[in-house]
Design an enzyme around this catalytic site. Structure first.
Site, PDB file in Angstrom:
ATOM      1  CG  ASP A  72     -55.610  26.643-100.930  1.00 52.17           C
ATOM      2  OD1 ASP A  72     -55.677  26.959 -99.721  1.00 52.17           O
ATOM      3  OD2 ASP A  72     -56.454  25.916-101.480  1.00 52.17           O
ATOM      4  CB  CYS A 127     -55.633  23.461 -98.953  1.00 55.17           C
ATOM      5  SG  CYS A 127     -55.996  21.717 -98.665  1.00 55.17           S
ATOM      6  CB  THR A 170     -60.271  19.706 -96.751  1.00 53.80           C
ATOM      7  OG1 THR A 170     -59.499  19.487 -97.952  1.00 53.80           O
ATOM      8  CG2 THR A 170     -61.641  20.240 -97.118  1.00 53.80           C
ATOM      9  CG  HIS A 215     -47.541   4.213 -85.102  1.00 55.58           C
ATOM     10  ND1 HIS A 215     -48.599   3.355 -84.922  1.00 55.58           N
ATOM     11  CD2 HIS A 215     -46.958   4.360 -83.883  1.00 55.58           C
ATOM     12  CE1 HIS A 215     -48.660   2.993 -83.646  1.00 55.58           C
ATOM     13  NE2 HIS A 215     -47.687   3.605 -82.992  1.00 55.58           N
ATOM     14  CG  HIS A 242     -43.642   1.620 -86.159  1.00 56.64           C
ATOM     15  ND1 HIS A 242     -44.953   1.348 -86.473  1.00 56.64           N
ATOM     16  CD2 HIS A 242     -43.588   1.703 -84.806  1.00 56.64           C
ATOM     17  CE1 HIS A 242     -45.664   1.270 -85.373  1.00 56.64           C
ATOM     18  NE2 HIS A 242     -44.857   1.478 -84.345  1.00 56.64           N
TER      19      HIS A 242
END
Ligand code: RB5
Length: 146
Positions: free
Chosen positions: A7, A64, A66, A97, A133
């Site tokens: 963004d 973005c 965060t 993982h 996994h």
């Protein structure tokens, strides 16, 4: 092929990342945004996630402010395992993982030099595999239907 998207908050990092990937010779497709003007992160997040979910792109990187909004959007898509990473350690483990296929970065959280190292780690670390996994990853999708 790596799908890139941001963004407005992540626009500058996306442009820097394109230069970095060019220098590494890694191919990418830029799904926008194309300027620092305000846009809604779900619009770009959905487009990039669809390209990874469909197999057109192997990995995605979403940026973005965060990384959180983009990760929420991406993880609504079937087959997507998106990880917000603020360190190379989490990027490494997200691949080993979780076999994460989309990396989400926060341009307002993580300094550019660290973000660049996170990208390099994410793109070069293989899934460690193994029944433990693989079984857990299979459950992510079977238990959610996504
Ligand atoms: C945009 O201001 C900001 O909300 C967005 O970039 C992101 O951080 C959302 O999670």
């Amino acid at each position: 092929m790596i799908a890139l998207g941001s963004d407005h908050a992540g626009y500058e990092y996306k442009e820097l990342l394109k230069k970095h990937l060019d220098a590494l010779g890694k191919p990418y497709q830029d799904f926008g945004t194309a300027s620092p003007d305000s846009v809604d992160y779900p619009d770009v997040g959905h487009t990039v996630s669809k390209s990874v979910a469909s197999g057109k792109c192997l990995r995605g990187i979403l940026i973005c402010g965060t990384g959180i909004g983009m990760s929420i959007v991406a993880n609504k898509h079937s087959g997507i395992r998106a990880a917000v990473c603020e360190s190379t350690a989490s990027a490494k483990l997200s691949r080993e993982h979780n076999d994460a296929n989309i990396l989400c970065l926060g341009a307002r959280i993580t300094p550019w030099e660290t973000a660049k190292e996170i990208v390099d780690t994410f793109l070069t670390t293989p899934f460690s595999g193994g029944e433990r996994h693989m079984n857990r990853i299979q459950k992510i999708h079977s238990l959610t239907g996504l």
